[in-house]
Design a protein around this motif. Structure first.
Motif, mmCIF file in Angstrom:
data_model
loop_
_atom_site.group_PDB
_atom_site.id
_atom_site.type_symbol
_atom_site.label_atom_id
_atom_site.label_comp_id
_atom_site.label_asym_id
_atom_site.label_seq_id
_atom_site.Cartn_x
_atom_site.Cartn_y
_atom_site.Cartn_z
ATOM 1 N N THR A 37 0.800 -1.224 0.000
ATOM 2 C CA THR A 37 0.000 0.000 0.000
ATOM 3 C C THR A 37 0.831 1.272 0.000
ATOM 4 O OG1 THR A 37 -0.177 0.002 2.420
ATOM 5 C CG2 THR A 37 -1.893 -1.170 1.189
ATOM 6 N N ASP B 179 -5.181 -1.312 -4.289
ATOM 7 C CA ASP B 179 -5.583 -2.345 -5.244
ATOM 8 C C ASP B 179 -5.948 -3.609 -4.469
ATOM 9 O OD1 ASP B 179 -5.841 -4.241 -7.202
ATOM 10 O OD2 ASP B 179 -3.918 -3.814 -8.183
ATOM 11 N N VAL C 250 -6.324 -6.536 -5.373
ATOM 12 C CA VAL C 250 -5.557 -7.702 -5.801
ATOM 13 C C VAL C 250 -4.298 -7.866 -4.959
ATOM 14 C CG1 VAL C 250 -4.203 -8.669 -7.711
ATOM 15 C CG2 VAL C 250 -6.461 -7.715 -8.146
ATOM 16 N N LEU C 251 -3.689 -6.749 -4.557
ATOM 17 C CA LEU C 251 -2.460 -6.830 -3.768
ATOM 18 C C LEU C 251 -2.711 -7.481 -2.417
ATOM 19 C CD1 LEU C 251 -1.003 -3.300 -4.582
ATOM 20 C CD2 LEU C 251 -0.468 -5.483 -5.673
ATOM 21 N N ARG D 268 3.720 -6.492 -11.095
ATOM 22 C CA ARG D 268 2.917 -5.791 -10.093
ATOM 23 C C ARG D 268 3.523 -5.949 -8.702
ATOM 24 N NH1 ARG D 268 -3.380 -6.741 -11.863
ATOM 25 N NH2 ARG D 268 -3.759 -5.404 -10.053
ATOM 26 N N ALA E 215 4.682 -2.966 -6.106
ATOM 27 C CA ALA E 215 3.951 -2.869 -4.843
ATOM 28 C C ALA E 215 4.767 -3.299 -3.637
ATOM 29 C CB ALA E 215 2.684 -3.721 -4.925
#
Length: 256
Positions: free
Chosen positions: A99, A159, A161-162, A192, A196
């Motif tokens: 995040t 996100d 998904v993370l 990704r 992240a």
């Protein structure tokens, strides 16, 4: 960024909750943490009772830091970070894995294994203004939390998904299984993850596995059972990973 202190409660991310809060002491440190008003984050303060070495274990997180009036950022670690000679009180906001880049405006891989001044990432005049605001707060930790909340209010939502990646890998699923569950190709998941988390999903899975193992071992589970429950091939595999990621044998690590 997680300080290794006596009585450390272990890994929160791999077991699906916020870090358990409370105070932990050894002869060199007084460490206190609490859940933040920012979802998934933790606010902490570490006040050494004397100058001495500390060991920060990798945990998949990034932190916004305050130290002696300065604002810094701790990037994601791939191995233990030693804090020898860094005395004085530290405060921080530890963000949920994946995040921080959206709040800080920098990909996580650019800060991997680094501690940098916030002024290296943002305009110096803005950082001076923010530092003055944090320094004027009732305590630096609450000032940092307010800063993080203001940044989050102006950023896009995390996100989802993370978080699913962290949850799946933290529960012991393989990278391939995680990619399939999320409908992502291996290369897409890797890209990704670099942005992240600061490293690929295999490294993140390895770090989260270590956190699971340390939590079990600190609760008194025998090392062989800890290895089996955490997803290691055997106890020797666990021992190698602990030494490579934490820099100490497991028994010595737990005794600190």
């Amino acid at each position: 960024m997680l300080w290794l202190l006596a009585g450390d409660p272990g890994d929160p991310w791999a077991i699906g909750g916020a870090r358990r809060c409370g105070a932990r002491r050894n002869v060199a440190h007084v460490y206190v943490e609490r859940a933040s008003r920012l979802a998934g984050a933790v606010v902490w303060t570490n006040a050494p009772e004397r100058d001495g070495a500390g060991r920060v274990l990798p945990d998949g997180c990034m932190d916004l830091l305050w130290h002696e009036g300065r604002l810094l950022v701790a990037g994601p670690d791939t191995h233990a970070y030693l804090t020898d000679g860094e005395g004085g009180t530290w405060s921080g906001v530890r963000f949920y894995p994946g995040t921080a880049p959206a709040l800080l405006g920098v990909p996580a891989h650019e800060l991997r294994d680094r501690r940098v001044e916030l002024a290296d990432l943002w305009p110096a005049s803005e950082v001076r203004r923010l530092a003055a605001r944090v320094n004027a707060a009732p305590d630096p930790a609450s000032g940092l939390e307010d800063l993080a909340l203001r940044q989050a209010a102006g950023a896009a939502p995390p996100d989802p998904v993370l978080r699913q990646v962290v949850t799946a890998l933290g529960q012991g699923r393989t990278v391939g299984e995680t990619a399939d569950e999320l409908g992502l190709g291996a290369r897409q998941l890797h890209r990704r993850s670099l942005t992240a988390f600061g490293y690929g999903p295999k490294t993140l899975a390895r770090i989260l596995r270590l956190r699971r193992a340390l939590a079990l071992a600190r609760d008194g589970m025998p090392f062989a059972a800890t290895a089996a429950r955490s997803g290691y091939a055997d106890q020797a595999h666990l021992a190698r990973d602990v030494r490579e990621l934490a820099g100490l044998p497991l028994g010595e690590l737990l005794a600190r």
